[in-house]
Design a protein around this motif. Sequence first.
Motif, PDB file in Angstrom:
ATOM      1  N   ILE A  28       7.576  -7.605   6.093  1.00 26.82           N
ATOM      2  CA  ILE A  28       6.988  -6.468   5.747  1.00 26.82           C
ATOM      3  C   ILE A  28       5.453  -6.938   5.322  1.00 26.82           C
ATOM      4  N   ASP A  29       5.199  -8.056   5.127  1.00 29.86           N
ATOM      5  CA  ASP A  29       3.863  -8.405   4.958  1.00 29.86           C
ATOM      6  C   ASP A  29       3.267  -9.230   6.184  1.00 29.86           C
ATOM      7  N   GLY A  30       2.056  -8.371   6.695  1.00 28.28           N
ATOM      8  CA  GLY A  30       1.617  -8.844   7.989  1.00 28.28           C
ATOM      9  C   GLY A  30       0.974 -10.184   7.862  1.00 28.28           C
ATOM     10  N   THR A  31       0.544 -10.721   6.769  1.00 28.58           N
ATOM     11  CA  THR A  31      -0.094 -12.012   6.738  1.00 28.58           C
ATOM     12  C   THR A  31       0.915 -13.224   6.673  1.00 28.58           C
ATOM     13  N   VAL A  32       1.985 -13.107   6.300  1.00 29.15           N
ATOM     14  CA  VAL A  32       3.061 -14.106   6.274  1.00 29.15           C
ATOM     15  C   VAL A  32       3.800 -14.130   7.434  1.00 29.15           C
ATOM     16  N   PRO A  33       3.797 -15.188   8.257  1.00 31.58           N
ATOM     17  CA  PRO A  33       4.853 -15.222   9.664  1.00 31.58           C
ATOM     18  C   PRO A  33       6.113 -15.157   9.478  1.00 31.58           C
ATOM     19  N   ILE A  53       9.179 -11.417  -1.658  1.00 30.84           N
ATOM     20  CA  ILE A  53       8.074 -11.387  -0.479  1.00 30.84           C
ATOM     21  C   ILE A  53       7.670 -12.700  -0.555  1.00 30.84           C
ATOM     22  N   ASN A  54       8.343 -13.683   0.157  1.00 30.46           N
ATOM     23  CA  ASN A  54       8.118 -15.133  -0.006  1.00 30.46           C
ATOM     24  C   ASN A  54       6.811 -15.607   0.516  1.00 30.46           C
ATOM     25  N   GLU A  55       5.828 -16.261  -0.340  1.00 31.42           N
ATOM     26  CA  GLU A  55       4.421 -16.679  -0.442  1.00 31.42           C
ATOM     27  C   GLU A  55       3.524 -15.113  -0.126  1.00 31.42           C
ATOM     28  N   GLY A  56       4.019 -14.088  -0.917  1.00 34.56           N
ATOM     29  CA  GLY A  56       3.424 -12.701  -0.710  1.00 34.56           C
ATOM     30  C   GLY A  56       2.552 -12.527  -1.998  1.00 34.56           C
ATOM     31  N   PRO A  57       1.513 -11.984  -1.741  1.00 32.30           N
ATOM     32  CA  PRO A  57       0.437 -12.095  -2.868  1.00 32.30           C
ATOM     33  C   PRO A  57       0.680 -10.700  -3.812  1.00 32.30           C
ATOM     34  N   HIS A  58      -0.426 -10.566  -4.821  1.00 33.53           N
ATOM     35  CA  HIS A  58      -0.070  -9.330  -5.596  1.00 33.53           C
ATOM     36  C   HIS A  58      -0.468  -7.940  -4.537  1.00 33.53           C
ATOM     37  N   ILE A  59      -1.408  -8.257  -3.893  1.00 31.07           N
ATOM     38  CA  ILE A  59      -1.773  -6.952  -3.017  1.00 31.07           C
ATOM     39  C   ILE A  59      -1.558  -7.341  -1.493  1.00 31.07           C
ATOM     40  N   PRO A  60      -0.148  -7.389  -0.926  1.00 32.02           N
ATOM     41  CA  PRO A  60       0.144  -7.478   0.432  1.00 32.02           C
ATOM     42  C   PRO A  60      -0.907  -6.718   1.222  1.00 32.02           C
ATOM     43  N   ILE A  61      -1.543  -7.170   2.290  1.00 31.34           N
ATOM     44  CA  ILE A  61      -2.432  -6.580   3.326  1.00 31.34           C
ATOM     45  C   ILE A  61      -2.518  -7.627   4.348  1.00 31.34           C
ATOM     46  N   PRO A  62      -2.171  -7.164   5.693  1.00 37.86           N
ATOM     47  CA  PRO A  62      -1.719  -5.583   6.105  1.00 37.86           C
ATOM     48  C   PRO A  62      -0.241  -5.407   5.930  1.00 37.86           C
ATOM     49  N   TRP A  63       0.380  -4.221   5.487  1.00 37.84           N
ATOM     50  CA  TRP A  63       1.594  -4.186   5.622  1.00 37.84           C
ATOM     51  C   TRP A  63       2.098  -4.016   7.221  1.00 37.84           C
ATOM     52  N   THR A  64       3.424  -4.558   7.380  1.00 36.08           N
ATOM     53  CA  THR A  64       3.724  -4.152   8.874  1.00 36.08           C
ATOM     54  C   THR A  64       4.311  -2.777   9.122  1.00 36.08           C
ATOM     55  N   ASP A 116       7.194  -1.891   9.548  1.00 39.71           N
ATOM     56  CA  ASP A 116       8.592  -1.803   8.978  1.00 39.71           C
ATOM     57  C   ASP A 116       8.577  -1.533   7.451  1.00 39.71           C
ATOM     58  N   ALA A 117       7.436  -2.334   6.881  1.00 38.98           N
ATOM     59  CA  ALA A 117       7.215  -1.759   5.353  1.00 38.98           C
ATOM     60  C   ALA A 117       7.083  -0.329   4.953  1.00 38.98           C
ATOM     61  N   TYR A 118       6.515   0.115   5.669  1.00 39.95           N
ATOM     62  CA  TYR A 118       6.263   1.647   5.290  1.00 39.95           C
ATOM     63  C   TYR A 118       7.668   2.454   5.835  1.00 39.95           C
ATOM     64  N   THR A 119       8.437   2.153   6.894  1.00 38.76           N
ATOM     65  CA  THR A 119       9.474   2.855   7.174  1.00 38.76           C
ATOM     66  C   THR A 119      10.536   2.715   6.356  1.00 38.76           C
ATOM     67  N   LEU A 120      10.808   1.279   5.852  1.00 34.60           N
ATOM     68  CA  LEU A 120      11.749   0.894   4.887  1.00 34.60           C
ATOM     69  C   LEU A 120      11.654   1.392   3.417  1.00 34.60           C
ATOM     70  N   THR A 121      10.368   1.261   2.970  1.00 40.96           N
ATOM     71  CA  THR A 121      10.131   1.949   1.682  1.00 40.96           C
ATOM     72  C   THR A 121      10.420   3.386   1.656  1.00 40.96           C
ATOM     73  N   THR A 122       9.843   4.179   2.721  1.00 33.79           N
ATOM     74  CA  THR A 122       9.966   5.454   2.903  1.00 33.79           C
ATOM     75  C   THR A 122      11.175   6.030   2.683  1.00 33.79           C
ATOM     76  N   GLN A 123      12.252   5.208   3.683  1.00 34.80           N
ATOM     77  CA  GLN A 123      13.663   5.451   3.565  1.00 34.80           C
ATOM     78  C   GLN A 123      14.128   5.381   2.131  1.00 34.80           C
ATOM     79  N   TRP A 124      13.918   4.236   1.435  1.00 40.74           N
ATOM     80  CA  TRP A 124      14.254   4.079   0.187  1.00 40.74           C
ATOM     81  C   TRP A 124      14.165   5.204  -0.659  1.00 40.74           C
ATOM     82  N   LEU A 125      12.868   5.662  -0.755  1.00 38.06           N
ATOM     83  CA  LEU A 125      12.558   6.631  -1.651  1.00 38.06           C
ATOM     84  C   LEU A 125      13.098   8.024  -1.327  1.00 38.06           C
TER      85      LEU A 125
END
Length: 337
Positions: free
Chosen positions: A273-278, A301-312, A314-323
Amino acid sequence: MDNLIMRLANSTPALGLITTAALLLFTLTACSGSSNSTSLAAPAASEPLLSGCSDSNSCASNPPLAIGGDRLATVHIPSDYDSNTRYPLLVVLHGFGATGAIESLYLGFTQGVDAGQYVLITPDGTLNTNSDRFWNATPACCAFDDTDRSVDDVAYIRALVEEAASTYSIDTSRVALYGHSNGGFMALRLACEASDIVTTVISLAGSTWENAESCKPAKYPVSVLLLHGTADETIPYEGKPGSYPDAPETSKRFAELAGCEPRAPELLPDVDIDGTVPNAETERLLYTGCAQGTEVALWTINEGPHIPIPWTEDAYTLTTQWLTEHPRALSTFATAQ
């Protein structure tokens, strides 16, 4: 990182909006200073606790796009809004110093209203003495003086949800909050104090009270997803002793409140979900055995920062589904004692 952001901003107009919002969040967010059209033993209820115009078929076909009285909040509805369709309600709570508009753009929810078929509210916190917008969530984040602590944001968000239900055709079994940082603290506070109307919460880089007993009355089960990066230097994943618990402890507390089995969460496949982490950097734990229609999860989010950018994507899809896909079953409504 600056070069990466500029490349992203120049790639597409839509992505440019997202990354521009993210740039603003980098400079603003953080508490400084200190389609979707058991613990709760309780009898079933025959009616939901929040009712609205959809229950009486009285919703306007062309409703206003701002609510909230003296503290107006912008509302986004699908372009094909139909007063005869019941929509999930999503309220985005921004981080410290940001705005609802910036936060929602960053998370992708403003752009996703038509595809997601939800009603979106993007309120703003009040201004403190330094002209930073904040939510009065917990002592740790982010009301830093007596004036700030006098703001009743629980009452404000509750009133917004109630006004939204009376104005738009809302599915009151799907009332969701997404909070980031200070907004995450606020969303989790509402899961405690407004569990009668809030059904689902996502907290990104937020936490809760240091003392678990402060989360009350918490009488009704709420689905809670905690998203937190292990490289978060603003609200550390490991928590801050004397201020707020670590992410695993926070998830365990809300699992217990939702009637889940807190001792043996299920390990789900990792996701990216975090586009900056491989690779697929995000580990997912799901608590099972919860009250009907309720789930609690921790996504690390392993190695994820306070403000992940960019999201993948999947990040939007999965969080929207959860909500939007965690409706509260009527059988889980507790009767206040």
